[in-house]
Design an enzyme around this catalytic site. Structure first.
Site, PDB file in Angstrom:
ATOM      1  N   GLU A   1      53.880 -32.973  46.830  1.00 40.49           N
ATOM      2  CA  GLU A   1      54.084 -31.955  45.791  1.00 40.49           C
ATOM      3  C   GLU A   1      55.049 -32.382  44.693  1.00 40.49           C
ATOM      4  O   GLU A   1      56.136 -32.900  44.990  1.00 40.49           O
ATOM      5  CB  GLU A   1      54.610 -30.665  46.430  1.00 40.49           C
ATOM      6  CG  GLU A   1      53.550 -29.886  47.152  1.00 40.49           C
ATOM      7  CD  GLU A   1      53.987 -28.451  47.438  1.00 40.49           C
ATOM      8  OE1 GLU A   1      54.667 -27.835  46.598  1.00 40.49           O
ATOM      9  OE2 GLU A   1      53.637 -27.969  48.526  1.00 40.49           O
ATOM     10  N   ARG A   2      54.624 -32.099  43.472  1.00 49.65           N
ATOM     11  CA  ARG A   2      55.492 -32.192  42.308  1.00 49.65           C
ATOM     12  C   ARG A   2      56.751 -31.351  42.592  1.00 49.65           C
ATOM     13  O   ARG A   2      56.646 -30.199  42.982  1.00 49.65           O
ATOM     14  CB  ARG A   2      54.693 -31.550  41.160  1.00 49.65           C
ATOM     15  CG  ARG A   2      55.105 -31.807  39.786  1.00 49.65           C
ATOM     16  CD  ARG A   2      54.173 -31.139  38.809  1.00 49.65           C
ATOM     17  NE  ARG A   2      54.134 -29.678  38.885  1.00 49.65           N
ATOM     18  CZ  ARG A   2      53.829 -28.870  37.868  1.00 49.65           C
ATOM     19  NH1 ARG A   2      53.507 -29.385  36.708  1.00 49.65           N
ATOM     20  NH2 ARG A   2      53.805 -27.566  38.002  1.00 49.65           N
TER      21      ARG A   2
ATOM     22  N   ASN B   1      60.923 -25.129  42.452  1.00 49.55           N
ATOM     23  CA  ASN B   1      60.829 -26.152  43.498  1.00 49.55           C
ATOM     24  C   ASN B   1      62.228 -26.571  43.980  1.00 49.55           C
ATOM     25  O   ASN B   1      63.236 -26.293  43.308  1.00 49.55           O
ATOM     26  CB  ASN B   1      60.115 -27.393  42.954  1.00 49.55           C
ATOM     27  CG  ASN B   1      58.638 -27.142  42.705  1.00 49.55           C
ATOM     28  OD1 ASN B   1      57.947 -26.632  43.571  1.00 49.55           O
ATOM     29  ND2 ASN B   1      58.153 -27.510  41.523  1.00 49.55           N
TER      30      ASN B   1
ATOM     31  N   ASN C   1      50.428 -32.551  41.347  1.00 44.59           N
ATOM     32  CA  ASN C   1      50.490 -32.550  42.810  1.00 44.59           C
ATOM     33  C   ASN C   1      49.355 -33.444  43.284  1.00 44.59           C
ATOM     34  O   ASN C   1      48.278 -33.459  42.666  1.00 44.59           O
ATOM     35  CB  ASN C   1      50.305 -31.125  43.334  1.00 44.59           C
ATOM     36  CG  ASN C   1      51.416 -30.200  42.866  1.00 44.59           C
ATOM     37  OD1 ASN C   1      52.523 -30.249  43.370  1.00 44.59           O
ATOM     38  ND2 ASN C   1      51.137 -29.361  41.872  1.00 44.59           N
TER      39      ASN C   1
ATOM     40  N   CYS D   1      50.212 -26.771  51.258  1.00 47.38           N
ATOM     41  CA  CYS D   1      50.222 -26.383  49.839  1.00 47.38           C
ATOM     42  C   CYS D   1      48.984 -25.514  49.598  1.00 47.38           C
ATOM     43  O   CYS D   1      47.852 -25.981  49.750  1.00 47.38           O
ATOM     44  CB  CYS D   1      50.207 -27.629  48.952  1.00 47.38           C
ATOM     45  SG  CYS D   1      50.193 -27.212  47.196  1.00 47.38           S
ATOM     46  N   GLY D   2      49.204 -24.257  49.248  1.00 48.37           N
ATOM     47  CA  GLY D   2      48.096 -23.307  49.086  1.00 48.37           C
ATOM     48  C   GLY D   2      47.227 -23.609  47.879  1.00 48.37           C
ATOM     49  O   GLY D   2      45.994 -23.666  47.986  1.00 48.37           O
ATOM     50  N   THR D   3      47.870 -23.816  46.719  1.00 53.02           N
ATOM     51  CA  THR D   3      47.080 -24.156  45.527  1.00 53.02           C
ATOM     52  C   THR D   3      46.351 -25.481  45.761  1.00 53.02           C
ATOM     53  O   THR D   3      45.219 -25.668  45.306  1.00 53.02           O
ATOM     54  CB  THR D   3      47.973 -24.247  44.273  1.00 53.02           C
ATOM     55  OG1 THR D   3      49.106 -25.076  44.572  1.00 53.02           O
ATOM     56  CG2 THR D   3      48.453 -22.879  43.811  1.00 53.02           C
TER      57      THR D   3
ATOM     58  N   CYS E   1      52.297 -20.703  43.101  1.00 49.40           N
ATOM     59  CA  CYS E   1      52.492 -21.271  44.434  1.00 49.40           C
ATOM     60  C   CYS E   1      51.716 -20.398  45.422  1.00 49.40           C
ATOM     61  O   CYS E   1      52.033 -19.210  45.582  1.00 49.40           O
ATOM     62  CB  CYS E   1      53.980 -21.268  44.777  1.00 49.40           C
ATOM     63  SG  CYS E   1      54.297 -21.845  46.437  1.00 49.40           S
ATOM     64  N   GLY E   2      50.702 -20.953  46.054  1.00 49.56           N
ATOM     65  CA  GLY E   2      49.837 -20.169  46.939  1.00 49.56           C
ATOM     66  C   GLY E   2      50.538 -19.704  48.201  1.00 49.56           C
ATOM     67  O   GLY E   2      50.516 -18.514  48.543  1.00 49.56           O
ATOM     68  N   ASN E   3      51.195 -20.630  48.909  1.00 49.74           N
ATOM     69  CA  ASN E   3      51.908 -20.230  50.130  1.00 49.74           C
ATOM     70  C   ASN E   3      53.062 -19.305  49.776  1.00 49.74           C
ATOM     71  O   ASN E   3      53.351 -18.348  50.498  1.00 49.74           O
ATOM     72  CB  ASN E   3      52.440 -21.467  50.864  1.00 49.74           C
ATOM     73  CG  ASN E   3      51.323 -22.293  51.469  1.00 49.74           C
ATOM     74  OD1 ASN E   3      50.334 -21.755  51.956  1.00 49.74           O
ATOM     75  ND2 ASN E   3      51.464 -23.609  51.436  1.00 49.74           N
TER      76      ASN E   3
END
Ligand SMILES: N[C@@H](CCC[C@H](N)C(=O)O)C(=O)O
Length: 275
Positions: free
Chosen positions: A210-211, A62, A192, A219-221, A71-73
């Site tokens: 986001e954390r 991060n 998050n 944020c994907g996730t 991380c999804g994105n």
């Protein structure tokens, strides 16, 4: 050091190839490179590593230097980077993360990766695994953070996620509430925080605190966790379009309990850093 700047719906990343540094050094590098004034500027860095068990291994740090499991994105950008640069010209491909190996499907356009679909794995509701200091699953559970009450749903979707359903989306204090819940004693590894407004049974709006990165454009996730929370709370079905500040993601939670996320990944520029 050569780098590629990419984004997934405005959640932006600096992609670099592994140069053998250890995680502590990558953590320090991430906070420097991600700085919006003294660095390149990004929500995180993605480190391209070799894997013994998959086509490649992604590390994500991060902007504050903390390391995340998934991380999804970032993973959509990472897959596009591998594909477009012929590092891994395979479709589907597998990418190892600290949350396990993910299967990735590329939708190609003009010989480049356009949209990317990822099997994000299964949501985990067990509080000790999230981790969260609760004895029962956290589904529409009342908490108090800094004297204020919230109804939350929490899970591990690669990383810890908490969902707060809101009605007045545009006037919600994402940063203030996000910080309070992220740092509350309920979540020993932080969380998050996703603010979700359900529009109908197939669509919701979402903004994520986001954390390790603060308020991001996507944020994907988080969008995957939000769909699971929507379905668990009978607010949507198991498939929906998530409207994020930076654009849309298509999310499916299938009958085998896997969550699939499909969305774009963009290369912005390549450069050389002297930091
Ligand atoms: N933006 C990401 C999630 C990145 C990790 C997160 N900040 C954490 O530390 O848990 C996504 O698209 O999933």
């Amino acid at each position: 050091m050569l780098f590629t700047k990419m984004h997934g719906l405005g959640n932006d990343f600096i992609v670099i190839e592994d140069n053998g540094m250890d995680d502590n050094d990558y953590s320090t590098l991430a906070s420097k490179l991600c700085h919006r004034h003294f660095g390149i500027g990004a929500d995180g860095i993605l480190v391209v590593k070799k894997s013994e068990i998959a086509d490649s291994k992604m590390l994500i740090f991060n902007s504050d230097g903390s390391q995340a499991e998934m991380c999804g994105n970032g993973l959509r950008c990472y897959a596009k980077y591998l594909y477009d640069n012929n590092v891994v010209r395979k479709n589907p491909m597998t990418i190892d993360t600290l949350d396990g190996v993910k299967k990735v499907l590329i939708e190609e356009k003009n010989n480049e990766a356009n949209k990317v679909q990822i099997n994000m794995g299964k949501p985990i509701l067990e509080p000790s695994v999230i981790p969260a200091n609760f004895t029962e699953n956290i589904i529409n559970t009342k908490i108090t953070a800094d004297g204020e009450e919230f109804q939350i749903t929490s899970m591990l979707m690669g990383v810890p996620h908490t969902i707060v359903f809101v009605e007045d989306f545009d006037n919600t204090d994402f940063e203030g509430i996000g910080k309070r819940i992220e740092n509350s004693s309920y979540f020993p590894k932080k969380t998050n925080v996703n603010f979700v407004k359900v529009m109908n049974g197939k669509e919701f709006k979402i903004r994520t605190w986001e954390r390790g990165a603060g308020l991001t454009l996507a944020c994907g996730t988080g969008a995957c966790a939000a769909l699971v929370a929507c379905a668990l709370n009978n607010k949507t079905g198991k498939e929906a379009l998530a409207h994020l500040a930076g654009g849309d993601l298509h999310i499916i939670w299938d009958d085998s309990n896997d969550v699939y996320m499909t969305g774009p990944a963009i290369t912005v520029f390549k450069g050389e850093s002297f930091i």
